[in-house]
Design an enzyme around this catalytic site. Structure first.
Site, PDB file in Angstrom:
ATOM      1  N   ASP A 128      36.547  54.231  38.649  1.00  0.00           N
ATOM      2  CA  ASP A 128      36.181  52.876  38.283  1.00  0.00           C
ATOM      3  C   ASP A 128      35.011  52.980  37.306  1.00  0.00           C
ATOM      4  O   ASP A 128      34.424  54.057  37.128  1.00  0.00           O
ATOM      5  CB  ASP A 128      35.788  52.104  39.542  1.00  0.00           C
ATOM      6  CG  ASP A 128      35.292  50.710  39.257  1.00  0.00           C
ATOM      7  OD1 ASP A 128      35.875  50.032  38.384  1.00  0.00           O
ATOM      8  OD2 ASP A 128      34.317  50.289  39.894  1.00  0.00           O
ATOM      9  N   ASP A 157      32.203  50.026  36.580  1.00  0.00           N
ATOM     10  CA  ASP A 157      30.973  49.365  37.012  1.00  0.00           C
ATOM     11  C   ASP A 157      30.555  49.802  38.407  1.00  0.00           C
ATOM     12  O   ASP A 157      31.324  49.695  39.369  1.00  0.00           O
ATOM     13  CB  ASP A 157      31.160  47.850  36.982  1.00  0.00           C
ATOM     14  CG  ASP A 157      31.384  47.333  35.565  1.00  0.00           C
ATOM     15  OD1 ASP A 157      30.702  47.823  34.648  1.00  0.00           O
ATOM     16  OD2 ASP A 157      32.242  46.452  35.377  1.00  0.00           O
TER      17      ASP A 157
END
Length: 280
Positions: free
Chosen positions: A7, A9
């Site tokens: 991922d 963020d």
């Protein structure tokens, strides 16, 4: 071939508190919008997947809608929202360029090691693609970033916890789910990964530390780097045996069959109690 999918963020960098939140507030100020999110406000907004979707949640407040003059027409509202989000993305990218959002510990080390070992490394995020690419390049350098395919933004119709972004990544790269490990930081991300049939390691941050990660094979404070405090293991349901930092061997061990079930249901194996001390 082993694959590692990150991922963006909260995983590649602590982008939420130091990047997205100030970029949202700068956008509100620029457009004269009567709102400013505190850290507590933003913690609640993080339950909503996607930046545009978080901004769109403001439309539910009748006072805000009247003050701003939000149009009733759906297309006009979408155009208004898109304009705000373009400005917000530009603000975020400038924060990245200014070095205001450092990479999380271990990201550059692990990605470089995985690429050198011949692993497939990718990033899968439902944040804006421009923002994701900027964070990746800043975190690992331009040369490494050029070797990492990015799947981001509106390439899928639904945000996490919908599994679409991970299903797309697996399909486009021809990955074997049994050999693919996802690195996430939130429950929404964990659910997206496990609903796609993938095992998931979680590196918590200040916003997500108290969330439920029952489906994760391994939950740690960070990936770690030499010279930093020992990585705190918050839960371990697999075959990994982490030391001071997370190694490629630990990541491979997370893929041992039956280490943890994907999808819903109780986790197998014992859960390690959080160690005292260590980084938060």
């Amino acid at each position: 071939m082993t694959a590692l999918v990150f991922d963006c963020d909260g995983v590649l960098a602590d982008t939420e508190r130091d990047g997205h939140l100030p970029a949202f507030n700068a956008t509100f100020e620029h457009f004269g919008l009567p709102v400013r999110w505190s850290e507590d406000d933003y913690a609640e907004k993080l339950r909503i997947g996607g930046g545009k979707e978080r901004m769109a949640s403001l439309f539910a407040d009748p006072e805000f809608a009247r003050a701003v003059g939000v149009p009733d027409d759906e297309r006009a509202r979408a155009e208004l929202l898109a304009g705000w989000h373009r400005y917000k993305t530009a603000q975020f990218k400038q924060l990245v360029a200014d070095g205001r959002i450092p990479a999380r510990p271990g990201i550059a080390r692990v990605i470089a090691g995985a690429l050198d070992a011949g692993w497939t490394v990718a990033v899968a995020s439902t944040s804006a693609e421009e923002s994701v690419r900027a964070v990746l390049a800043h975190a690992v350098g331009a040369d490494a970033a050029a070797q990492v395919p990015v799947f981001a933004g509106d390439v899928v119709p639904a945000k996490k916890p919908d599994p679409g972004i991970y299903l797309l990544t697996v399909e486009r790269l021809g990955l074997d789910p049994a050999d693919t490990l996802v690195v996430e930081d939130s429950r929404n991300g964990l659910l997206a990964a496990t609903r796609a049939g993938l095992r998931c390691l979680v590196t918590v941050n200040g916003y997500t530390r108290e969330e439920d990660f029952a489906e994760a094979v391994l939950v740690v404070s960070e990936l770690g780097d030499p010279g930093r405090p020992t990585v705190e293991v918050l839960a371990n349901r697999g075959a990994a045996d982490p030391g001071a930092l997370i190694t490629l061997d630990d990541l491979r061990a997370c893929l041992v069959p039956e280490a943890v079930p994907t999808g819903s249901g109780p986790p197998r194996g014992e859960v390690q109690e959080p160690a005292e001390g260590g980084p938060a």
